[in-house]
Design a protein around this motif. Sequence first.
Motif: not given
Length: 708
Positions: A141-152, A156-158, A161-163
């Motif tokens: 659960i912790v790893i999935t949450e961390r991965w989802n948080r980093e992915h979000r 947002r950064r991408q 960047l595109a903007d």
Amino acid sequence: MKKKAIEKIPYLGLKKTSRKKDVKYIGVTAVKIVGHEKHLFLEVYRNHKGSKDTPEVRIVLTKKDFGTYWPEREEWTRKKAETGSYGGLIWAERINTWQQAEKENVLQSTEDLERIKKFCKVTVYREERWWEYINRHEDDIVITERWNREHRKYMRRQEALADRMAHTEELPEKKILERANRVYFQNEHYLYYKKHGSRAKIACSKCGGVTDARWRSGISYESQFQRWTEEPREGRYGTCPMCGARGKYKCQGKVKGTSSKSISLFLGQKYKENGMVMRYVEVEKKWILGFICGDKGVEMHNACEELSGTEIARAYFEPGKKTQIDYLKYNPYTGKNFWDDCNLHGMENISIKAGTVMQETYEEMKETMFRYSALQEYAKSVGELNPIDYLERYIQTPQIEIMVKMGLDNVAEKLVECYYGIIADQNARRPDHFLGIRKERVKQLIRKKGDIQLLEVMQMEKRQGQNWTDEQIEHLAETNLSGVQVEMATRYMTLQKLLNRIEKYAGCEYGTECGSASERIRNTATTYTDYLSMRLNLGYDLNNTVYQQPRDLGAAHTKMVLETNKEEMDKHLKQAAEKYPEIRSTYRSLRNKYFYEDDSYIIRPARSAEEIVMEGRLLHHCVGGDTYLSKHNTGKTYILMLRHKTEPDVPYITVEIDARNPRIIQWYGNKDGKPDKENMQAWLDAWLMKLKTGTLTETIQTVEIEIA
């Protein structure tokens, strides 16, 4: 997870305790529906009759979340079942072995184990360690949450960047390359040549043609009708016989295929409404000379020029936002370049070098937040710069505009380099308040273009509540003294007296702009204030002018050093005497062998280890070290003292002589120098000759060397 609803659910309770003595904790499980979602409840009870109703801890798991509730504290945490240390469980004391953990922690029934396995759906090596099912599910659960948080966060950064890329104008690459070639590379071309007697082959990098022409007249009739050219010489400029381009001659034998030059350019463009993007471009020009195998060996072929530009980075500035720098990177797997919003790490870090700001930038800047930044004026004063650093400092400290426009170039340069220690009040609007100096000092600082040492003296003047003259401030800046040193000295003398004495001891005048004179003044000022400080610390009355004005500053400073370090010195001398006793015991015999004096000088061996140590300290060289003391003590080499006959107790020159073969190994005076080198070398040579011949009883005539 609905924690309030879970708290209202009654505890499962422990039906019965275990009779096994090793069992300390018993786990009970149940699956319940809370808020239309399955929850696995694990409650851990102490194996005690009085602990059947309230568990030590309640762990609640869902498919995507978990929580740990502590009934005693009525508190929720995110602690996992295992503490991370070997054998550690959150409800139990420290466990030394896994076998002990398996015995002390059990489940109430096999149904509880099946319930845990079915809900967690993970693999565990030993079922006896049932808590590992819980812990691994929590880890997932912790790893999935961390991965989802980093992915979000990444998405947002991408999007940002595109903007930014969508609102960035197309780079006028052709215009930049033409400007770079004309202005910065100055349309430079190379004429490669190879001489064959009176003829030469010339390859032009601009047109690529190869010309075979005569550069020296011949004796034949036909030679007057052949193509002529000037004599090519390395480093000189000439004209291509084919296209007429001017270029620099380069000998074919000195060319290694390709040569190149590169420059850094910055182009600023308006970004969105009031922002700006500063684009960093590296332009490179290559001169390439090709070779082919001809009838007469290697021949020049297809000389050419390549001009290329690559945009390396973009810095985006917007009001109220943090500066964002995007970098161009290369993907080795796809073989393509791409833009990213972060730099590379470590040694591969992409650096933005100082370069030239293109003139178009200043026109674009007039409609942005940097219309009053004074970047153009700053660029004129410093030449090449990194405008990204300047604009970042301008956002942080808008007063930098005033510093530049007033001509305080050195102050502005220090601020760009983040030396904010020179600022007194960062929120001030007036330059004197901003820099912490008197109002009347601003003009003097402008005349010196914001000299930092002068600024520090002006700040010192205001802090100490003084009112010095312009000349005193400039002279004090040249001494490089700190505020503490000046304040200490001016308690016993005026500032002018302090400056006069420093000038007198240094033997150099202020304001000569001579590097060696300035360095001597700085060293003398430090020595003099250090001398005064030591006098003061030792309890001397500095109101006494005898102490204020020593006749010989160097000797007086040395005396104060010895007096300050007397206790430590006495201890060191005592240790040296105990460690090297043979130096004292052999003095008489060595004196009979090496002692000599004439009308000018006296030379003798060292009386003791203490004397050798003091010799090294007073003359500031290494003779007092253990190496020389040990050699003298064991009879490998001997340390001799050469002094003026009129001052036999004042160290002058130290001599090291070989004990077995009479020869001088080395001799040095103060600070490893060789005073009166030619005369003293001749005197020592004469003394050594008499030592070898056994005639030291005769007088040595001092050799006078006439210097033309």
